[in-house]
Design a protein around this motif. Structure first.
Motif, PDB file in Angstrom:
ATOM      1  N   GLY A 146      10.803  47.852   7.704  1.00 26.06           N
ATOM      2  CA  GLY A 146       9.890  48.642   7.554  1.00 26.06           C
ATOM      3  C   GLY A 146       8.380  47.977   7.436  1.00 26.06           C
ATOM      4  O   GLY A 146       7.320  48.321   8.120  1.00 26.06           O
ATOM      5  N   PRO A 147       8.209  47.214   6.558  1.00 27.38           N
ATOM      6  CA  PRO A 147       6.748  46.520   6.197  1.00 27.38           C
ATOM      7  C   PRO A 147       6.157  45.746   7.417  1.00 27.38           C
ATOM      8  O   PRO A 147       5.263  45.558   7.574  1.00 27.38           O
ATOM      9  N   THR A 148       7.267  45.300   7.973  1.00 28.14           N
ATOM     10  CA  THR A 148       7.048  44.397   9.117  1.00 28.14           C
ATOM     11  C   THR A 148       6.604  45.120  10.566  1.00 28.14           C
ATOM     12  O   THR A 148       5.554  44.867  11.218  1.00 28.14           O
ATOM     13  N   VAL A 149       7.359  46.180  10.824  1.00 29.18           N
ATOM     14  CA  VAL A 149       7.025  46.860  11.940  1.00 29.18           C
ATOM     15  C   VAL A 149       5.866  47.996  11.692  1.00 29.18           C
ATOM     16  O   VAL A 149       5.227  48.489  12.504  1.00 29.18           O
ATOM     17  N   GLY A 150       5.636  48.216  10.486  1.00 30.06           N
ATOM     18  CA  GLY A 150       4.700  48.948  10.218  1.00 30.06           C
ATOM     19  C   GLY A 150       3.280  48.850  11.068  1.00 30.06           C
ATOM     20  O   GLY A 150       2.589  49.922  11.732  1.00 30.06           O
ATOM     21  N   PRO A 151       2.645  47.830  10.962  1.00 30.75           N
ATOM     22  CA  PRO A 151       1.610  47.228  11.698  1.00 30.75           C
ATOM     23  C   PRO A 151       1.457  47.454  13.131  1.00 30.75           C
ATOM     24  O   PRO A 151       0.639  47.933  13.922  1.00 30.75           O
ATOM     25  N   THR A 152       2.776  47.211  13.832  1.00 32.71           N
ATOM     26  CA  THR A 152       3.040  47.451  15.098  1.00 32.71           C
ATOM     27  C   THR A 152       2.862  48.977  15.669  1.00 32.71           C
ATOM     28  O   THR A 152       2.105  49.254  16.590  1.00 32.71           O
ATOM     29  N   ILE A 153       3.672  49.737  14.780  1.00 34.98           N
ATOM     30  CA  ILE A 153       3.454  51.243  15.104  1.00 34.98           C
ATOM     31  C   ILE A 153       2.070  51.679  14.835  1.00 34.98           C
ATOM     32  O   ILE A 153       1.634  52.399  15.709  1.00 34.98           O
ATOM     33  N   GLY A 154       1.672  51.121  13.672  1.00 35.78           N
ATOM     34  CA  GLY A 154       0.089  51.597  13.608  1.00 35.78           C
ATOM     35  C   GLY A 154      -0.519  51.121  14.657  1.00 35.78           C
ATOM     36  O   GLY A 154      -1.571  52.055  15.240  1.00 35.78           O
ATOM     37  N   GLY A 155      -0.622  49.881  15.413  1.00 38.87           N
ATOM     38  CA  GLY A 155      -1.729  49.567  16.263  1.00 38.87           C
ATOM     39  C   GLY A 155      -1.308  50.285  17.544  1.00 38.87           C
ATOM     40  O   GLY A 155      -2.340  50.744  18.217  1.00 38.87           O
ATOM     41  N   TYR A 156      -0.138  50.625  17.974  1.00 39.68           N
ATOM     42  CA  TYR A 156       0.463  51.296  18.877  1.00 39.68           C
ATOM     43  C   TYR A 156      -0.386  52.728  18.826  1.00 39.68           C
ATOM     44  O   TYR A 156      -0.842  53.168  19.916  1.00 39.68           O
ATOM     45  N   ILE A 157      -0.182  53.273  17.827  1.00 38.31           N
ATOM     46  CA  ILE A 157      -0.738  54.684  17.648  1.00 38.31           C
ATOM     47  C   ILE A 157      -2.303  54.800  17.938  1.00 38.31           C
ATOM     48  O   ILE A 157      -2.733  55.820  18.422  1.00 38.31           O
ATOM     49  N   ASP A 159      -4.087  52.786  19.633  1.00 44.51           N
ATOM     50  CA  ASP A 159      -4.176  52.408  20.788  1.00 44.51           C
ATOM     51  C   ASP A 159      -4.289  53.780  22.029  1.00 44.51           C
ATOM     52  O   ASP A 159      -5.041  53.932  22.525  1.00 44.51           O
ATOM     53  N   VAL A 160      -3.433  54.656  21.488  1.00 43.89           N
ATOM     54  CA  VAL A 160      -3.076  55.674  22.334  1.00 43.89           C
ATOM     55  C   VAL A 160      -3.578  57.079  21.820  1.00 43.89           C
ATOM     56  O   VAL A 160      -3.968  58.109  22.404  1.00 43.89           O
ATOM     57  N   SER A 161      -4.185  57.258  20.505  1.00 45.57           N
ATOM     58  CA  SER A 161      -4.380  58.213  19.685  1.00 45.57           C
ATOM     59  C   SER A 161      -5.465  58.052  18.685  1.00 45.57           C
ATOM     60  O   SER A 161      -6.060  57.086  18.702  1.00 45.57           O
ATOM     61  N   SER A 162      -5.428  59.047  17.629  1.00 47.55           N
ATOM     62  CA  SER A 162      -6.405  58.620  16.621  1.00 47.55           C
ATOM     63  C   SER A 162      -5.595  58.400  15.152  1.00 47.55           C
ATOM     64  O   SER A 162      -4.449  58.715  15.065  1.00 47.55           O
ATOM     65  N   TRP A 163      -6.372  58.171  14.227  1.00 47.23           N
ATOM     66  CA  TRP A 163      -5.777  57.865  12.814  1.00 47.23           C
ATOM     67  C   TRP A 163      -4.903  58.910  12.260  1.00 47.23           C
ATOM     68  O   TRP A 163      -3.996  58.588  11.746  1.00 47.23           O
ATOM     69  N   PRO A 164      -5.338  60.452  12.354  1.00 49.97           N
ATOM     70  CA  PRO A 164      -4.390  61.342  11.559  1.00 49.97           C
ATOM     71  C   PRO A 164      -3.003  61.237  12.211  1.00 49.97           C
ATOM     72  O   PRO A 164      -1.860  61.528  11.475  1.00 49.97           O
ATOM     73  N   TRP A 165      -2.980  60.560  13.480  1.00 47.47           N
ATOM     74  CA  TRP A 165      -1.075  60.413  14.068  1.00 47.47           C
ATOM     75  C   TRP A 165      -0.399  59.603  13.209  1.00 47.47           C
ATOM     76  O   TRP A 165       0.815  59.581  13.364  1.00 47.47           O
ATOM     77  N   ILE A 166      -0.839  58.635  12.532  1.00 47.42           N
ATOM     78  CA  ILE A 166      -0.353  57.676  11.688  1.00 47.42           C
ATOM     79  C   ILE A 166       0.380  58.482  10.583  1.00 47.42           C
ATOM     80  O   ILE A 166       1.429  57.948   9.984  1.00 47.42           O
ATOM     81  N   PHE A 167       0.090  59.585  10.133  1.00 45.89           N
ATOM     82  CA  PHE A 167       0.628  60.429   9.298  1.00 45.89           C
ATOM     83  C   PHE A 167       1.384  61.524   9.883  1.00 45.89           C
ATOM     84  O   PHE A 167       2.508  61.843   9.503  1.00 45.89           O
ATOM     85  N   TYR A 168       1.078  62.010  11.085  1.00 40.81           N
ATOM     86  CA  TYR A 168       1.683  63.256  11.809  1.00 40.81           C
ATOM     87  C   TYR A 168       3.173  62.762  12.271  1.00 40.81           C
ATOM     88  O   TYR A 168       4.043  63.469  12.403  1.00 40.81           O
ATOM     89  N   VAL A 169       3.320  61.449  12.392  1.00 35.27           N
ATOM     90  CA  VAL A 169       4.598  60.976  13.144  1.00 35.27           C
ATOM     91  C   VAL A 169       5.625  61.014  12.027  1.00 35.27           C
ATOM     92  O   VAL A 169       7.016  61.089  12.157  1.00 35.27           O
ATOM     93  N   ASN A 170       5.251  61.050  10.784  1.00 35.98           N
ATOM     94  CA  ASN A 170       6.165  61.203   9.566  1.00 35.98           C
ATOM     95  C   ASN A 170       6.893  62.556   9.758  1.00 35.98           C
ATOM     96  O   ASN A 170       8.042  62.930   9.118  1.00 35.98           O
ATOM     97  N   ILE A 171       6.334  63.372  10.142  1.00 31.72           N
ATOM     98  CA  ILE A 171       6.667  65.158  10.060  1.00 31.72           C
ATOM     99  C   ILE A 171       8.051  65.164  10.600  1.00 31.72           C
ATOM    100  O   ILE A 171       8.852  65.822   9.938  1.00 31.72           O
TER     101      ILE A 171
END
Length: 515
Positions: A146-157, A159-171
């Motif tokens: 989890g802590p390892t892939v967090g930056p990867t997922i965040g960086g990808y999001i 790149d393709v969208s904006s910061w609110p989506w790092i929270f919306y993906v949890n829904i």
């Protein structure tokens, strides 16, 4: 009573998914801080409270999670935590000010603290006694990856969208986890219902652990004890912790049952979990900063570098569980893991400014294998003697110590980088003078290069001086990060003897009578 068949695997998927929600959120926000800062018009120091508030709330709830699960029923508490975490994720994405976002992150941290330890206890309860090593390995997938892939997922999001989506993906993930929990997880008795609530214990825990976590998160940026509020919080954490321990040892209905420290393996396991957190979170902190600040990698590139190591951890985890089931001593595997982590740090300590992605592949794969060899055996050793309700309490304390170890690791390595950078810079500057032939050759080469591009002699000398300053700064930071890797590796290596203070068991399984 253990589950069987498809239901066992559905519950396993559910608790791992829920714990991943919390664990990924510990690091995913960090890569979005610059974008949030610009979008909400806040300073870097203010935006940093998004991580600090979450971590403080999280570490306060972790040791209480066993008591909360016992009082309200483990299923009820787990389900409530998932629902609150998911709802607040939506509110975080819709926040219109930094104050709102920090408040929602604190609530998210409180809910997230109930996910990790409760998920681990449910998983232990779900699997047969003889397969608990495999269950712990499966849980470790989320805790380490989890802590390892967090930056990867965040960086990808980002790149393709904006910061609110790092929270919306949890829904959607939260909705699936909540449905599966409600449908498949068996309810447990509310054994603590009707008992008096130790309000003094809760208050002292919040003061002690909350103050300590805040000191660790903000100490370096606030120049440690030169700042009055950091000093006050440090004093509060010491006295709060002493009073909290005294209170919990003297009351009939403690929030945290310190009597489980009578088990030697658990008491020693608290220290080894601390060391694991130091290495896990400390290395995840130093490596991205090194790659982005010195080598010019993007957040996404850095995250992609970490992915193969995380994949190795995922592949290795089930095999670790099987080896534990076959009776291979957990101490031997954890020793191998600590040694491999030292090798990883030693290899990275030899990095240069010309290091590329290919140079990091093998060290990070070694780290991934080492972390797989560490997490499951260390967790199994720590809670091998706990029974019944002690498992929930032990899981909470064990996870808290890993979290605090990570905070100590980040704080210690950040301070080391700050101190050693001054020392290395002073040493390097002794070579920057007109009596050093190597300096003169490099300096004159730079001057000629700038003059060849049309600059005057005077302007070329100024530009060459600035270029040499840049070279010294980069070399200083390189040496400093190399020191940080060495310290992290040596701490892990010198912790190996602790493993042999814990009991050897042919099959270090955990009793299945978790209620």
């Amino acid at each position: 009573m253990a589950e069987v068949g498809l239901k066992k695997w559905i519950i396993t998927f559910t608790v791992i998914t829920a714990s991943l929600l919390e664990l990924i959120d510990t690091t995913i926000v960090n890569v979005a801080i610059p974008q949030i800062q610009g979008n909400l018009g806040a300073t870097l120091e203010d935006v940093a409270w998004l991580s600090t508030g979450y971590a403080v709330a999280n570490v306060i709830v972790l040791p209480m999670s066993g008591w909360l699960g016992n009082r309200f029923g483990r299923k009820n508490y787990f389900l409530t935590s998932i629902i609150v975490f998911t709802l607040v994720s939506f509110l975080c994405g819709n926040a219109t000010s930094l104050g709102e976002l920090v408040l929602f992150r604190i609530i998210q941290g409180l809910a997230g603290g109930g996910l990790i330890s409760t998920a681990q206890a449910i998983l232990i309860e779900t699997w047969p006694r003889e397969d608990v090593g495999i269950a712990t390995a499966l849980f470790g997938l989320g805790a380490v990856v989890g802590p390892t892939v967090g930056p990867t997922i965040g960086g990808y999001i980002l790149d393709v969208s904006s910061w609110p989506w790092i929270f919306y993906v949890n829904i959607p993930v939260g909705i699936v986890a909540a449905y599966c929990t409600y449908t498949f997880v068996r309810a447990t008795p509310k054994e603590g219902q009707g008992q008096p609530v130790d309000w003094w214990g809760i208050a002292l825990l919040a003061v002690a652990v909350g103050s300590l976590q805040t000191v660790l998160e903000k100490g370096e940026s606030e120049d440690w004890f030169a700042t009055p509020y950091i000093t006050a919080l440090a004093v509060a954490s010491v006295f709060g912790l002493l009073l909290f321990i005294w209170r919990e040892m003297s009351t009939d209905h403690p929030i945290v049952n310190f009597k489980i420290m009578r088990h030697r393996s658990f008491a020693v396991g608290m220290f080894t979990s601390f060391v694991l957190g130091f290495g896990l979170y400390g290395s995840v902190f130093v490596f991205p900063v090194f790659c982005q600040n010195l080598l010019g990698f993007s957040a996404l590139q850095t995250g992609e570098l970490l992915f193969p190591g995380g994949l190795c951890t995922i592949i290795m985890m089930p095999f670790i569980g099987i080896m534990l089931k076959k009776g291979i001593p957990a101490q031997f595997m954890a020793t191998g893991g600590m040694f491999l982590f030292f090798v990883f740090c030693w290899m990275l300590s030899n990095s240069t400014l010309q290091s590329g992605t290919g140079d990091f592949f093998l060290p990070l794969v070694i780290r991934g294998i080492g972390m797989a060899l560490l997490f499951v055996p260390l967790t199994t050793l720590a809670i091998q003697d706990l029974k019944g309700a002690e498992i929930g309490q032990g899981s909470g304390l064990n996870n808290m110590m890993r979290q605090l170890g990570g905070s100590f690791g980040i704080a210690a390595l950040t301070t080391l980088i700050h101190i050693r950078s001054g020392l290395h810079r002073s040493n390097l500057l002794t070579n920057v003078n007109e009596y050093n032939p190597a300096f003169l050759e490099r300096f004159n080469t730079l001057i000629k290069g700038f003059m060849a591009k049309g600059q005057s002699l005077f302007e070329a000398k100024i530009m060459a001086t600035k270029a040499m300053e840049g070279i010294v700064t980069r070399q200083t930071m390189l040496l400093t990060y190399d020191d940080a890797y060495w310290v992290a590796g040596l701490i892990m290596l010198f912790s190996i003897p602790l493993l042999y203070l814990q009991k050897f068991k042919k099959n270090a399984n955990i009793p299945a009578d978790v209620h």
